[in-house]
Scaffold this active site. Structure first.
Site, PDB file in Angstrom:
ATOM      1  N   SER A  54       0.898  -1.164   0.000  1.00  0.00           N
ATOM      2  CA  SER A  54       0.000   0.000   0.000  1.00  0.00           C
ATOM      3  C   SER A  54       0.928   1.202   0.000  1.00  0.00           C
ATOM      4  O   SER A  54       2.096   1.088   0.386  1.00  0.00           O
ATOM      5  CB  SER A  54      -0.836  -0.014   1.277  1.00  0.00           C
ATOM      6  OG  SER A  54      -1.363   1.275   1.553  1.00  0.00           O
ATOM      7  N   TYR A  76      -1.236  -1.455  10.598  1.00  0.00           N
ATOM      8  CA  TYR A  76      -1.346  -1.614   9.135  1.00  0.00           C
ATOM      9  C   TYR A  76      -0.076  -1.095   8.457  1.00  0.00           C
ATOM     10  O   TYR A  76       0.523  -1.766   7.617  1.00  0.00           O
ATOM     11  CB  TYR A  76      -2.586  -0.859   8.650  1.00  0.00           C
ATOM     12  CG  TYR A  76      -2.919  -1.053   7.185  1.00  0.00           C
ATOM     13  CD1 TYR A  76      -3.642  -2.166   6.755  1.00  0.00           C
ATOM     14  CD2 TYR A  76      -2.523  -0.126   6.225  1.00  0.00           C
ATOM     15  CE1 TYR A  76      -3.963  -2.344   5.414  1.00  0.00           C
ATOM     16  CE2 TYR A  76      -2.830  -0.294   4.881  1.00  0.00           C
ATOM     17  CZ  TYR A  76      -3.559  -1.403   4.482  1.00  0.00           C
ATOM     18  OH  TYR A  76      -3.876  -1.582   3.159  1.00  0.00           O
TER      19      TYR A  76
HETATM   20  P1  NAI Z   1     -11.210  -6.817   0.513  1.00  0.00           P
HETATM   21  O1  NAI Z   1     -11.623  -6.926   1.943  1.00  0.00           O
HETATM   22  O2  NAI Z   1     -12.223  -6.429  -0.498  1.00  0.00           O
HETATM   23  O3  NAI Z   1     -10.510  -8.193   0.057  1.00  0.00           O
HETATM   24  C1  NAI Z   1      -9.582  -8.865   0.882  1.00  0.00           C
HETATM   25  C2  NAI Z   1      -9.736 -10.372   0.698  1.00  0.00           C
HETATM   26  O4  NAI Z   1      -8.751 -11.017   1.533  1.00  0.00           O
HETATM   27  C3  NAI Z   1     -11.117 -10.891   1.167  1.00  0.00           C
HETATM   28  O5  NAI Z   1     -11.663 -11.754   0.207  1.00  0.00           O
HETATM   29  C4  NAI Z   1     -10.816 -11.640   2.452  1.00  0.00           C
HETATM   30  O6  NAI Z   1     -11.695 -12.727   2.702  1.00  0.00           O
HETATM   31  C5  NAI Z   1      -9.387 -12.117   2.186  1.00  0.00           C
HETATM   32  N1  NAI Z   1      -8.699 -12.437   3.433  1.00  0.00           N
HETATM   33  C6  NAI Z   1      -8.689 -11.741   4.598  1.00  0.00           C
HETATM   34  N2  NAI Z   1      -7.977 -12.398   5.515  1.00  0.00           N
HETATM   35  C7  NAI Z   1      -7.515 -13.526   4.926  1.00  0.00           C
HETATM   36  C8  NAI Z   1      -6.715 -14.605   5.369  1.00  0.00           C
HETATM   37  N3  NAI Z   1      -6.261 -14.674   6.638  1.00  0.00           N
HETATM   38  N4  NAI Z   1      -6.401 -15.593   4.477  1.00  0.00           N
HETATM   39  C9  NAI Z   1      -6.893 -15.555   3.228  1.00  0.00           C
HETATM   40  N5  NAI Z   1      -7.669 -14.563   2.764  1.00  0.00           N
HETATM   41  C10 NAI Z   1      -7.970 -13.559   3.599  1.00  0.00           C
HETATM   42  O7  NAI Z   1      -9.985  -5.788   0.533  1.00  0.00           O
HETATM   43  P2  NAI Z   1      -9.044  -5.216  -0.640  1.00  0.00           P
HETATM   44  O8  NAI Z   1      -9.053  -3.752  -0.510  1.00  0.00           O
HETATM   45  O9  NAI Z   1      -9.356  -5.846  -1.916  1.00  0.00           O
HETATM   46  O10 NAI Z   1      -7.621  -5.700  -0.097  1.00  0.00           O
HETATM   47  C11 NAI Z   1      -6.691  -6.411  -0.892  1.00  0.00           C
HETATM   48  C12 NAI Z   1      -5.286  -5.912  -0.597  1.00  0.00           C
HETATM   49  O11 NAI Z   1      -5.157  -4.568  -1.087  1.00  0.00           O
HETATM   50  C13 NAI Z   1      -4.952  -5.866   0.893  1.00  0.00           C
HETATM   51  O12 NAI Z   1      -3.642  -6.353   1.101  1.00  0.00           O
HETATM   52  C14 NAI Z   1      -5.016  -4.385   1.211  1.00  0.00           C
HETATM   53  O13 NAI Z   1      -4.225  -4.023   2.321  1.00  0.00           O
HETATM   54  C15 NAI Z   1      -4.504  -3.787  -0.093  1.00  0.00           C
HETATM   55  N6  NAI Z   1      -4.815  -2.361  -0.292  1.00  0.00           N
HETATM   56  C16 NAI Z   1      -6.117  -1.946  -0.370  1.00  0.00           C
HETATM   57  C17 NAI Z   1      -6.397  -0.609  -0.536  1.00  0.00           C
HETATM   58  C18 NAI Z   1      -7.812  -0.098  -0.618  1.00  0.00           C
HETATM   59  O14 NAI Z   1      -8.011   1.114  -0.574  1.00  0.00           O
HETATM   60  N7  NAI Z   1      -8.797  -0.945  -0.768  1.00  0.00           N
HETATM   61  C19 NAI Z   1      -5.308   0.391  -0.646  1.00  0.00           C
HETATM   62  C20 NAI Z   1      -3.993  -0.164  -0.580  1.00  0.00           C
HETATM   63  C21 NAI Z   1      -3.759  -1.508  -0.418  1.00  0.00           C
END
Ligand code: NAI
Length: 280
Positions: free
Chosen positions: A145, A158
């Site tokens: 991020s 985080y």
């Molecule tokens: P999201 O919540 O929509 O998707 C995250 C996915 O990871 C979910 O399907 C969840 O079930 C899965 N997950 C959570 N814990 C888990 C575990 N222990 N083992 C396996 N799967 C697990 O969130 P998003 O935003 O798509 O996040 C994806 C990545 O992007 C993360 O690493 C987040 O930190 C990063 N990110 C997101 C930003 C945003 O603004 N949405 C900005 C910068 C980075």
């Protein structure tokens, strides 16, 4: 140029594939006919994702996986490699949000954040880097991020985990290059996903994440398209959108100004949190 130009066998393993960014990356690869190892802790979300991937022309192989479990990750990786006949691209994306002042963040929340957001990526690299090196080809894409460099207030756990992902990825970049394995680290600012709904920390901090995500003007599909195009170019730091790139340069070139602004942001956030606490 597409990633499949480098990897005509089109085999990718993606964590956090059931939602948000992970799902958007998988959908983009599915449209190009990739075999996809979809890994997620959410079994229902995973089943929905697999149907979407199939409908788009991808070949899904689903793995219910908690990325914080190193042994389970090894088993899922071995099973994917066996079923797909190898692996070309690994995307360590699964992550959770967590907010709050340092002293408000419980040890449980610290441990969950580090074990998913940082150790989950370490486990993915441990499971996949050796077979990629042996094959002499492949690409590891770790999702950090812009928080990895712009450590804003109220997100200590985080920010710490994401800075670790950046350090790990930069280390691997030089360790893997001569073995024919490429490494990228993705550093976006806020974009629309479901991350706020599963965010840990106190209610005010969760609400803060929700507001920031709601205000974001970028979709997961846009960030995914940019990420895959830059990965195909072999870019190490994939930073998107423009505001994230500005932050990246701003901190390096004008650190004094940057930290004064962070202090202002900390004061504004403190006022926001107090208001939320007072209004219930
Ligand atoms: P999201 O919540 O929509 O998707 C995250 C996915 O990871 C979910 O399907 C969840 O079930 C899965 N997950 C959570 N814990 C888990 C575990 N222990 N083992 C396996 N799967 C697990 O969130 P998003 O935003 O798509 O996040 C994806 C990545 O992007 C993360 O690493 C987040 O930190 C990063 N990110 C997101 C930003 C945003 O603004 N949405 C900005 C910068 C980075």
């Amino acid at each position: 140029m597409q990633l499949s130009t480098h990897y005509p066998q089109k085999r990718a393993f993606v964590t956090g594939a059931a939602s948000g960014f992970g799902l958007a990356l998988c959908k983009a690869l599915a449209r190009d006919g990739w075999a996809l190892g979809l890994a997620d802790i959410n079994d229902q979300g995973l089943a929905d994702a697999a149907s979407q991937i199939e409908a788009l022309g991808g070949r899904p192989l689903s793995f219910i996986l908690d990325v914080s479990d190193a042994e389970a990750f090894q088993r899922a990786a071995a099973s994917f490699i066996e079923q797909a006949g190898g692996v070309d691209v690994v995307i360590n994306n699964a992550g959770i949000g967590v907010g709050g002042l340092l002293e408000e963040t419980s040890l449980d929340d610290w441990n969950a954040t580090i074990s998913i957001n940082l150790m989950g990526v370490v486990h993915g690299c441990l499971a996949f880097v050796p077979p990629l090196k042996r094959a002499g080809s492949g690409h590891v894409i770790n999702v950090a991020s812009i928080a990895a460099v712009a450590a804003g207030p109220y997100m200590a756990a985080y920010n710490t985990a994401k800075a670790g992902v950046l350090g790990l990825s930069e280390t691997l970049y030089s360790e893997c290059k001569d073995a024919g394995v490429r490494v990228s680290v993705v550093m976006p600012s806020f974009f629309k996903t479901n991350i706020a709904t599963t965010s840990r920390g106190n209610e005010a901090a969760r609400l803060m994440t929700e507001v920031l995500i709601r205000r974001a003007t970028y979709s997961a599909d846009e960030v995914a398209a940019y990420t895959l195009a830059e990965a195909a170019r072999g870019t190490l730091h994939i930073i998107y959108p423009r505001i994230a790139k500005r932050i990246w340069h701003w901190k390096r070139l004008l650190p004094g100004h940057y930290f004064r602004t962070m202090l202002k942001q900390a004061r504004n956030t403190a006022r926001f949190v107090e208001r939320v606490k007072k209004d219930g």
